[in-house]
Every structure is written in structure tokens, then in C-alpha cells.
Scaffold this motif. Structure first.
Motif, PDB file in Angstrom:
ATOM      1  N   SER A 141       0.829  -1.049  -0.055  1.00  0.00           N
ATOM      2  CA  SER A 141      -0.132  -0.060   0.166  1.00  0.00           C
ATOM      3  C   SER A 141       0.952   1.071  -0.142  1.00  0.00           C
ATOM      4  O   SER A 141       0.260   2.321  -0.190  1.00  0.00           O
ATOM      5  CB  SER A 141      -0.890   0.142   1.103  1.00  0.00           C
ATOM      6  N   LEU A 142       2.290   1.084   0.220  1.00  0.00           N
ATOM      7  CA  LEU A 142       2.935   2.306   0.214  1.00  0.00           C
ATOM      8  C   LEU A 142       3.816   2.297  -1.098  1.00  0.00           C
ATOM      9  O   LEU A 142       3.946   1.510  -1.994  1.00  0.00           O
ATOM     10  CB  LEU A 142       4.160   1.905   1.299  1.00  0.00           C
ATOM     11  N   LYS A 143       4.011   3.803  -1.378  1.00  0.00           N
ATOM     12  CA  LYS A 143       5.002   3.855  -2.623  1.00  0.00           C
ATOM     13  C   LYS A 143       6.233   3.383  -2.605  1.00  0.00           C
ATOM     14  O   LYS A 143       6.759   3.399  -1.473  1.00  0.00           O
ATOM     15  CB  LYS A 143       4.777   5.621  -2.816  1.00  0.00           C
ATOM     16  N   PRO A 144       6.995   3.129  -3.784  1.00  0.00           N
ATOM     17  CA  PRO A 144       8.257   2.961  -3.716  1.00  0.00           C
ATOM     18  C   PRO A 144       9.019   4.000  -2.983  1.00  0.00           C
ATOM     19  O   PRO A 144       9.018   4.770  -2.999  1.00  0.00           O
ATOM     20  CB  PRO A 144       8.709   2.550  -5.311  1.00  0.00           C
ATOM     21  N   PHE A 145      10.135   3.557  -2.378  1.00  0.00           N
ATOM     22  CA  PHE A 145      11.113   4.223  -1.532  1.00  0.00           C
ATOM     23  C   PHE A 145      12.125   4.762  -2.336  1.00  0.00           C
ATOM     24  O   PHE A 145      12.656   6.164  -2.287  1.00  0.00           O
ATOM     25  CB  PHE A 145      11.588   3.593  -0.438  1.00  0.00           C
ATOM     26  N   GLU A 146      12.800   4.180  -3.147  1.00  0.00           N
ATOM     27  CA  GLU A 146      13.945   4.404  -4.036  1.00  0.00           C
ATOM     28  C   GLU A 146      13.739   4.378  -5.550  1.00  0.00           C
ATOM     29  O   GLU A 146      14.037   5.147  -6.335  1.00  0.00           O
ATOM     30  CB  GLU A 146      15.366   3.557  -3.561  1.00  0.00           C
TER      31      GLU A 146
END
Length: 380
Positions: A141-146
């Protein structure tokens, strides 16, 4: 992991690379292949290629920040889910992530039996529980970090029970730039609701020559590589397991056994069964597996299908001599006895009693030309 580190599977690699370069990356894919085919390392290499900051035409660069983190399985946008042996209802894959990284870095062709060895399994059944399903939903549910993509690799979705239905919405309507890779061995054991929402990537068993070449390149003699590649039957997990075991010439052992049984040499047979009983369970399984494979090749020769036989030259010569004193019915009966013995060895039967019993059955088949009671074979 880069594609070049993976044994064989050239056609699959080309298809995966093309899907990225042609911008045809499906958000949910099922890497389906038998144990030891390399479906898990292929999924990792594919995820690394998608995330690579300097993609080459045929592989990830292996040098960018993203690739270096992938090589350590420590990229913040790479997540794993896998079966485990929960001690508490709130346990999830993160509870065992250190053991998982250690096991996977040591052997990308990991099997559930190997994975069990890294955990305190006791008598528990491996599964992917509801707590892990909730953790997967939270991660995705979270967006990509890198990287451009957030990747979750789910190994052995066969171990998802009904709880797997909790994942349907996140699989069908994921966040943008989310890649969900399932790595499975048995399609029939996967929830149909999940199957219908994934794109299938079929991965065949490895070729004999691919395994043989890998083994010779990694220090095995030509003969040992040929025997292990033949015994492993396209399963790299089994091949690597055999490399780590004490070396044995299964061919010579097996032919010696058959000759004793064919000649009904009672005292020699008893002494030989004592020798087999001391091999250790894994070597006993490999010995029986070799015997089953060798007798199967004899059956092909007896059926006139010599073009399908894949035996090294010396072993092929022995097989051609064997079919002069053994017919199809006898070969099938011996194969059935060996398969039963393999089944019982896996279940920790007493090896001395087991191999003596199998020897007596083979004596009946080859010397007395009678079959075990209840066997359904063409009479001689």
C-alpha cells in the motif's frame, strides 16, 4: 542477482528482458516451474533488472546502487514472503527475514526442506498465515522508496490457505509501479482466485547439459558431473545437494547389486546390504534414485526407443548388456520395488531390513523369474 548467474533457461531470460525493454511489465506474474528449475532466482534477477539504474540490453548492470542492494537482498523496495513455522499467531515473514537472507544468499535454488533447516520447525506445518497476508497488504500500500518499482516476491503461494483471498484486492488493484511476483511449483495447489489474476511465466526443468556444464565449471570431474546431472533429472536443488554429499559411484554400486541378485549370491547380498545401510539416508535416496533412472533407461532400450536414452557412454554399454538378461516385465517390477524402497527410506525405515527385503525381491524377479505377490506384470 543477475541473469548471467542463473543456470540455463536462456529462452525464459530473453522473454523476461524483452517484457521490460518493450514496457510490457505485468503487475502480477506467476513464475511456475518445478523444484530446482530456477524460478526463484529468475524472479529475483527480473526484479533487479526492472529496478536497475543502468540497464544493459541483456542484463542488469550489477554496479549501480540498486543492483548492489539487490545482491545483498537488502533493497528497501524488495520484499519477500514465504512459508514459515509460526510460533505465535502474530508471526510474519519479517520475523524470519535474517534467516531467509542467509539461506537464499547461500543457495538461490532453495527448497522447503533446506529452508526448514534454518528454522526451529519442530513438528509444525509450514504456511503463510493471515498475519503475513495483512503485512503484505501493508507493504504494497506504500509508494516505492527508491526505485521505480516496489517488488514483492511470494515464494510458494501453495502454502496460502483461504487467508490468501485477503490479497485479491491488492493483486487486482495495486498501487502504481507495484510488482507482485509469485514463485510456485504446483499450479493445482494455488487458489484459483489468485491464479486468475496473474500472468503465467512457465519455467521448464533444467536441461541435462546445463547442469553438467555448471558442475564441471565448478570443480566437478566430467564423470561426477555427468552422474549428478543424470540423477538430478533437471533439478538444480538436488544436484547441489549431491555435490555436498560424500562422493559415491552409484553406477558401479547398483550394477554390482543387480549382478549379485541375478546370481542369487546369498551371503554376498547380505554383506552388500550392510554396506548400503551405512551410506546414510541422503546417499541411500540418491542410490535408489539412480537405480530407478537406470532401469527406466533400460526400459526405453527394451521398447526400441534408444534415441531417448540419456546415459553416459560407459553406462549405456552396461544397460545394453543388461537388457540381454532382463525383459520389460522384470525391469518394470524392479523399478516398482526401488520406488517403494525410496518411499520408505524417506520415511526413516530401518535401512538394513529394507535393503535386504528389496534384494530378496530382486532375486525373485531376476533369478527365480517370479514376481512379488500382487504385482501386475506380464508373466515370463
Amino acid at each position: 542477482m543477475q541473469f548471467k548467474e542463473i543456470v540455463g533457461q536462456a529462452a525464459v531470460k530473453q522473454r523476461l528482458i524483452a517484457s521490460v525493454n518493450e514496457n510490457r511489465v505485468s503487475h502480477a506474474q506467476l513464475f511456475l516451474g518445478p523444484e530446482g528449475s530456477g524460478n526463484l532466482p529468475l524472479a529475483i534477477a527480473y526484479a533487479q533488472y526492472v529496478s536497475c539504474e543502468d540497464r544493459q540490453p541483456g542484463d542488469s548492470c550489477g554496479e549501480c546502487a540498486s543492483c548492489r542492494k539487490y545482491q545483498k537482498l537488502a533493497h528497501p523496495d524488495l520484499h519477500f514472503s514465504y512459508p514459515f513455522f509460526a510460533k505465535h499467531k502474530d508471526d510474519n515473514a519479517l520475523t524470519f527475514i535474517e534467516q531467509w537472507r542467509e539461506a537464499l544468499l547461500a543457495n538461490p535454488y532453495i527448497s522447503l526442506d533446506v529452508w526448514r533447516g534454518y528454522l526451529d520447525a519442530e513438528n509444525k506445518q509450514a504456511n503463510i498465515n493471515i498475519a503475513e497476508c495483512h503485512q503484505i497488504i501493508k507493504k504494497l500500500s506504500l509508494k516505492p522508496f527508491e526505485s521505480a518499482y516496489k517488488v514483492l516476491i511470494l515464494w510458494l503461494p501453495e502454502y496460502l490457505d483461504k487467508e490468501g483471498n485477503a490479497l485479491l484486492k491488492i493483486i487486482e488493484e495495486p498501487q502504481p509501479n507495484t510488482l507482485f511476483l509469485l514463485v510456485a511449483q504446483n499450479q493445482d495447489q494455488i487458489l484459483n482466485t489468485i491464479l486468475s489474476r496473474t500472468q503465467l511465466v512457465k519455467i521448464p526443468a533444467l536441461e541435462y547439459n546445463d547442469i553438467k556444464e555448471y558442475l564441471t565449471d565448478h570443480g566437478q570431474t566430467q564423470h561426477a558431473a555427468e552422474e549428478i546431472a543424470y540423477l538430478s533429472n533437471g533439478n538444480m536443488t538436488e544436484a547441489l545437494s549431491m555435490v555436498n554429499q560424500e562422493g559415491n559411484n552409484y553406477h558401479q554400486l547398483f550394477i554390482k547389486w543387480l549382478r549379485m541378485c541375478f546370481g542369487n549370491k546369498g551371503s554376498e547380498v547380505i554383506s552388500f546390504t550392510d554396506q548400503l545401510a551405512k551410506l546414510g539416508r541422503e546417499n541411500q535416496k540418491n542410490f535408489l534414485r539412480y537405480g530407478i533412472s537406470f532401469v527406466r533407461e533400460c526400459c526405453l532400450l527394451l521398447a526400441g526407443a534408444g534415441n531417448l536414452v540419456h546415459l553416459p557412454a560407459a553406462e549405456l554399454d552396461t544397460a545394453q548388456k543388461m537388457i540381454g538378461v532382463m525383459n520389460m516385465a522384470q525391469a518394470e517390477a524392479i523399478s516398482a520395488e526401488l520406488e517403494k524402497a525410496h518411499y520408505h527410506v524417506e520415511r526413516n525405515a530401518n535401512p538394513k531390513i529394507l535393503f535386504l527385503d528389496v534384494s530378496l525381491q530382486i532375486v525373485k524377479i531376476l533369478y527365480f523369474k517370479t514376481f512379488p505377490q500382487g504385482a501386475q506384470y506380464i508373466p515370463i
